[in-house]
Design a protein around this motif. Structure first.
Motif, PDB file in Angstrom:
ATOM      1  N   PHE A  70       0.830  -1.116  -0.055  1.00  0.00           N
ATOM      2  CA  PHE A  70       0.018  -0.120   0.116  1.00  0.00           C
ATOM      3  C   PHE A  70       0.813   1.352   0.152  1.00  0.00           C
ATOM      4  N   GLY A  71       0.292   2.495  -0.557  1.00  0.00           N
ATOM      5  CA  GLY A  71       1.129   3.344  -0.541  1.00  0.00           C
ATOM      6  C   GLY A  71       2.212   3.299  -1.663  1.00  0.00           C
ATOM      7  N   LYS A  72       3.339   3.690  -0.940  1.00  0.00           N
ATOM      8  CA  LYS A  72       4.585   3.682  -1.953  1.00  0.00           C
ATOM      9  C   LYS A  72       5.245   2.359  -1.913  1.00  0.00           C
ATOM     10  N   TYR A  73       4.848   1.485  -0.783  1.00  0.00           N
ATOM     11  CA  TYR A  73       5.857   0.339  -0.350  1.00  0.00           C
ATOM     12  C   TYR A  73       5.217  -0.949  -0.646  1.00  0.00           C
ATOM     13  N   GLY A  74       5.853  -1.716  -1.250  1.00  0.00           N
ATOM     14  CA  GLY A  74       5.417  -3.158  -1.548  1.00  0.00           C
ATOM     15  C   GLY A  74       5.832  -4.054  -0.461  1.00  0.00           C
ATOM     16  N   PHE A  75       5.385  -5.266  -0.735  1.00  0.00           N
ATOM     17  CA  PHE A  75       5.812  -6.363   0.582  1.00  0.00           C
ATOM     18  C   PHE A  75       7.098  -6.717   0.323  1.00  0.00           C
ATOM     19  N   ASP A  76       7.581  -6.321  -0.806  1.00  0.00           N
ATOM     20  CA  ASP A  76       9.344  -6.757  -0.837  1.00  0.00           C
ATOM     21  C   ASP A  76      10.057  -5.953   0.193  1.00  0.00           C
ATOM     22  N   ILE A  77       9.663  -4.875   0.450  1.00  0.00           N
ATOM     23  CA  ILE A  77      10.221  -3.961   1.405  1.00  0.00           C
ATOM     24  C   ILE A  77      10.075  -4.318   2.748  1.00  0.00           C
ATOM     25  N   PHE A  78       8.774  -4.575   3.215  1.00  0.00           N
ATOM     26  CA  PHE A  78       8.275  -5.302   4.517  1.00  0.00           C
ATOM     27  C   PHE A  78       9.049  -6.449   4.937  1.00  0.00           C
ATOM     28  N   PHE A  79       9.073  -7.308   3.687  1.00  0.00           N
ATOM     29  CA  PHE A  79       9.698  -8.623   3.891  1.00  0.00           C
ATOM     30  C   PHE A  79      11.249  -8.375   4.234  1.00  0.00           C
ATOM     31  N   ARG A  80      11.963  -7.558   3.742  1.00  0.00           N
ATOM     32  CA  ARG A  80      13.283  -7.256   3.695  1.00  0.00           C
ATOM     33  C   ARG A  80      13.473  -6.403   5.269  1.00  0.00           C
ATOM     34  N   SER A  82      11.487  -7.074   7.857  1.00  0.00           N
ATOM     35  CA  SER A  82      11.355  -8.241   8.822  1.00  0.00           C
ATOM     36  C   SER A  82      12.691  -9.171   8.778  1.00  0.00           C
ATOM     37  N   LEU A  83      13.073  -9.540   7.642  1.00  0.00           N
ATOM     38  CA  LEU A  83      14.513 -10.373   7.567  1.00  0.00           C
ATOM     39  C   LEU A  83      15.494  -9.648   8.687  1.00  0.00           C
ATOM     40  N   PHE A  84      15.701  -8.370   8.285  1.00  0.00           N
ATOM     41  CA  PHE A  84      16.690  -7.431   8.909  1.00  0.00           C
ATOM     42  C   PHE A  84      16.665  -7.635  10.331  1.00  0.00           C
ATOM     43  N   ILE A  85      15.559  -7.118  10.620  1.00  0.00           N
ATOM     44  CA  ILE A  85      15.196  -7.409  12.341  1.00  0.00           C
ATOM     45  C   ILE A  85      15.415  -8.357  13.109  1.00  0.00           C
ATOM     46  N   LEU A 259       2.005 -15.836   2.730  1.00  0.00           N
ATOM     47  CA  LEU A 259       3.433 -15.439   2.407  1.00  0.00           C
ATOM     48  C   LEU A 259       4.179 -15.199   3.796  1.00  0.00           C
ATOM     49  N   SER A 260       3.422 -14.697   4.347  1.00  0.00           N
ATOM     50  CA  SER A 260       4.195 -14.058   5.775  1.00  0.00           C
ATOM     51  C   SER A 260       4.451 -15.210   6.916  1.00  0.00           C
ATOM     52  N   ILE A 261       3.427 -16.384   6.768  1.00  0.00           N
ATOM     53  CA  ILE A 261       4.052 -17.513   7.426  1.00  0.00           C
ATOM     54  C   ILE A 261       4.914 -18.458   6.845  1.00  0.00           C
ATOM     55  N   LEU A 262       5.088 -18.330   5.495  1.00  0.00           N
ATOM     56  CA  LEU A 262       6.024 -18.998   4.871  1.00  0.00           C
ATOM     57  C   LEU A 262       7.080 -19.455   5.513  1.00  0.00           C
ATOM     58  N   PRO A 263       8.018 -18.367   5.716  1.00  0.00           N
ATOM     59  CA  PRO A 263       9.450 -18.722   6.483  1.00  0.00           C
ATOM     60  C   PRO A 263       9.374 -19.660   7.910  1.00  0.00           C
ATOM     61  N   VAL A 264       8.268 -19.242   8.573  1.00  0.00           N
ATOM     62  CA  VAL A 264       8.066 -19.983   9.614  1.00  0.00           C
ATOM     63  C   VAL A 264       7.605 -21.552   8.997  1.00  0.00           C
ATOM     64  N   MET A 265       6.921 -21.736   8.219  1.00  0.00           N
ATOM     65  CA  MET A 265       6.235 -22.955   7.609  1.00  0.00           C
ATOM     66  C   MET A 265       7.496 -23.839   7.152  1.00  0.00           C
ATOM     67  N   LEU A 266       8.692 -22.957   6.505  1.00  0.00           N
ATOM     68  CA  LEU A 266       9.918 -23.887   6.038  1.00  0.00           C
ATOM     69  C   LEU A 266      10.558 -24.332   7.121  1.00  0.00           C
ATOM     70  N   ILE A 267      10.888 -23.354   8.160  1.00  0.00           N
ATOM     71  CA  ILE A 267      11.510 -23.844   9.428  1.00  0.00           C
ATOM     72  C   ILE A 267      10.806 -24.956   9.904  1.00  0.00           C
ATOM     73  N   PHE A 268       9.500 -24.985  10.107  1.00  0.00           N
ATOM     74  CA  PHE A 268       8.735 -26.180  10.644  1.00  0.00           C
ATOM     75  C   PHE A 268       8.897 -27.453   9.762  1.00  0.00           C
ATOM     76  N   ILE A 269       8.948 -27.142   8.483  1.00  0.00           N
ATOM     77  CA  ILE A 269       9.115 -28.532   7.775  1.00  0.00           C
ATOM     78  C   ILE A 269      10.315 -29.086   8.069  1.00  0.00           C
ATOM     79  N   PHE A 270      11.433 -28.158   7.724  1.00  0.00           N
ATOM     80  CA  PHE A 270      12.727 -28.833   7.550  1.00  0.00           C
ATOM     81  C   PHE A 270      13.644 -28.827   8.922  1.00  0.00           C
ATOM     82  N   LEU A 271      13.295 -28.283   9.970  1.00  0.00           N
ATOM     83  CA  LEU A 271      13.912 -28.023  11.020  1.00  0.00           C
ATOM     84  C   LEU A 271      13.091 -28.423  12.494  1.00  0.00           C
TER      85      LEU A 271
END
Lengths: 286, 311
Positions: A70-80, A82-85, A259-271
């Motif tokens: 929304f606005g000027k910012y896409g989820f690519d920025i939000f994901f980046r 989140s990953l950084f933090i 998409l937002s729960i995808l990283p956690v899902m991947l951890i759940f599946i593989f680790l």
């Protein structure tokens, strides 16, 4: 004859067991499946076909629409963001907790009991009770509006869970290793970096996984401290994305939620092994 | 004089800095220094600051004005919403936590039996507690229980024409949050599974020889030996239950008619929506004391029902 009916009884028993346990299992994951499949339906059909799990018409449109944000910012920025933090906070948590745990597990020193008690107390003190006090403090420090409150405290081993987990782990390592290294001229710190830390790899991975998941899901501190939309992490962006008025595009909402729960899902599946281990050995809720 | 002493007895050799640092007493303090600093800087200092502000009329923007205990007096004598939020929060914690633990134990007993499909089952039951705290699930929940949401649509498809407002009704809104909390029983289940595995099989064999039924074995062996685990989880989860925030904040915002007004949500509103930050600071302290009292009470009851002998 008796033998056969006995066998039949066992088979029936097993079938009933599996049907019940399987059925309940499906019920448990159904909401998540529903959200995922809904994100692949045309957005205007999601609730008219809500009773039907598998889409009759598949589309990726929702992902395209949602990704724009929304606005000027896409989820690519939000994901980046989140990953950084999540990654920087996790690094701090794991490193600081490891050295603190080493101190608690291997050394007798003045004040140890008091500090250990404080650590256990911090274990029982969730972030919410400190929400207002910490906000006032960070306000005084001028940290509000930056990422500092979301990252810096984690470099000080403030989450008792991780220290506790690692104290238990180090307690299980044989002390003879320390003694041998000491005789070879290793300092107390050398023993940590050369002997203990390499052996701690499994518990470090467990710690990283839990910390990452918790930081990734963290909504409260983002809500309190992140003020400008270019700095939003996914959790906060998703909440604002779903607010009435800003979007009634449920398809895009579910797409970004999935998409937002995808990283956690991947951890759940593989680790999963590490997750289960962390929970079972600490006896603490994850 | 100096000469004499140096010559008279051997001077204690002064330790080098390196040696001092390598003493256990010093090294222990150094290793735990991050925690000592963190505990002081991010727990003690904020709590002390908020203790001061809790005695003030303070709205973050203008300077605080000292009013003594007035905030505390108002909390306990003149704030119906405080009483309401305490009631709602206790109801939520006292219903959802025991339900979750009972569910977790029941499922753990079922999954104790090991089959080829057990790892799959375990994963399915555990998954919700890994992602249940996320904003994504909160959003999903809100849509599921909406008037035209999933639940009503599913009911319609089996012939029940429901347009019931699950989230708009004071009786049911809190239950959507309770269900969400109970749904996340997976990690408690894993803890129970781990504890169940530690109970020696010999105990059950002996009981079997003595003719004890399965039910008797559960109540006389399994349950007593699990009480330490149950106790620990009860304490931790009750505290977390009292302090639930995110899911309520996103799904119901305390509505309808404050029937889901969780304590922390109310505290958040007081501080960041009504700008009564001094008052909210006092609320944080009240909660801390309440939690302390409750935990102390649980620990007092510990010797009445928690088994602490060996196997």
């Amino acid at each position: 004859m008796g033998d056969i009916s006995m066998k039949r009884k066992i088979i029936v028993n097993r079938a009933v067991y599996h049907i019940l346990v399987f059925g309940l299992g499906i019920l448990m994951v159904y909401p998540l499946l529903w959200m995922f499949f809904s994100s692949l339906k045309p957005t205007n059909t999601i609730f008219t076909t809500a009773q039907q799990l598998i889409p009759s018409q598949w589309t990726l449109e929702n992902y395209r629409n949602g990704w724009r944000g929304f606005g000027k910012y896409g989820f690519d920025i939000f994901f980046r963001n989140s990953l950084f933090i999540s990654l920087t906070a996790t690094l701090g948590t794991v490193l600081s907790s490891a050295i603190v745990a080493y101190g608690f597990a291997r050394m007798q020193f003045f004040g140890r009991r008091v500090l250990f008690g404080a650590m256990l107390a911090s274990l029982m003190l969730p972030a919410q009770v400190l929400m207002i006090p910490q906000y006032l403090w960070y306000q005084t420090l001028g940290w509000v509006g930056s990422y500092l409150p979301l990252i810096v405290p984690y470099y000080f081993a403030i989450q008792g869970f991780f220290v506790f987990l690692m104290v238990n782990f180090i307690g299980g390592l044989p002390r003879e290793l320390d003694e041998a290294a000491k005789i070879d001229g290793c300092s107390i710190y050398g023993i940590f970096t050369h002997i203990i830390l390499p052996l701690m790899v499994p518990v470090l991975i467990t710690g990283m996984i839990f910390s990452f998941i918790w930081r990734w899901d963290d909504f409260l501190s983002a809500l309190l401290y992140v003020k400008s939309s270019d700095k939003y992490p996914v959790s906060l962006a998703l909440k604002l994305f779903s607010d009435p008025g800003s979007s009634s595009d449920y398809g895009a909402m579910f797409a970004m939620s999935s998409l937002s729960i995808l990283p956690v899902m991947l951890i759940f599946i593989f680790l999963q092994k590490y997750l289960v281990e962390g929970i079972s050995t600490s006896g603490l809720k994850g | 004089m100096e000469h004499l002493t140096t010559a008279g007895r051997p001077v204690k050799k002064k330790k080098s800095l390196k040696q001092v640092l390598n003493q256990e007493n010093v090294a222990g303090l150094i290793c735990t220094l991050p925690f000592s600093l963190g505990f002081f800087l991010f727990l003690i200092v904020p709590m002390l600051i908020s203790a001061y502000y809790s005695m003030c009329d303070f709205d973050i923007l203008s300077p605080p004005k000292w009013i003594g205990f007035a905030n505390y007096v108002k909390i306990f004598t003149n704030d119906p919403k405080f009483v309401k939020s305490i009631g709602v929060t206790f109801y939520f914690a006292f219903v959802s936590v025991p339900l979750r633990l009972i569910f977790a134990l029941a499922v753990a007993m079922v999954l104790k039996r090991s089959t080829k499909l057990t790892p799959f089952y375990r994963a399915a039951y555990y998954l919700p507690s890994i992602i249940g705290g996320s904003v994504a699930v909160a959003i999903l929940w809100k849509r599921m229980f909406a008037i035209n949401g999933t639940v009503n649509m599913l009911l319609k498809s089996i012939g029940i024409n429901s347009s019931f407002a699950w989230l708009g009704n004071t009786g049911t809104a809190i239950w959507t949050l309770i269900i969400l909390a109970v749904w996340q029983f997976g990690s408690s289940m894993l803890i129970f599974l781990a504890s169940l595995k530690q109970i020696p099989a010999g105990l059950y064999e002996a009981a079997h020889v003595d003719g004890a039924s399965r039910t008797a074995q559960f109540f006389k062996i399994t349950l007593p030996l699990l009480t330490p685990t149950i106790f620990f989880n009860l304490v931790m989860q009750m505290i977390n239950g009292f302090l639930a925030f995110t899911q309520c904040y996103i799904i119901t915002q305390g509505k309808p008619l404050n029937s889901t007004l969780f304590y922390v949500v109310y505290m958040y509103q007081q501080s960041f929506e009504f700008y009564n930050t001094g008052y909210a600071s006092a609320m944080a302290w009240v909660m801390l004391v309440l939690i302390g009292l409750f935990t102390a009470f649980l620990f007092l009851t510990k010797k009445l029902w928690v088994y602490d002998g060996g196997y």
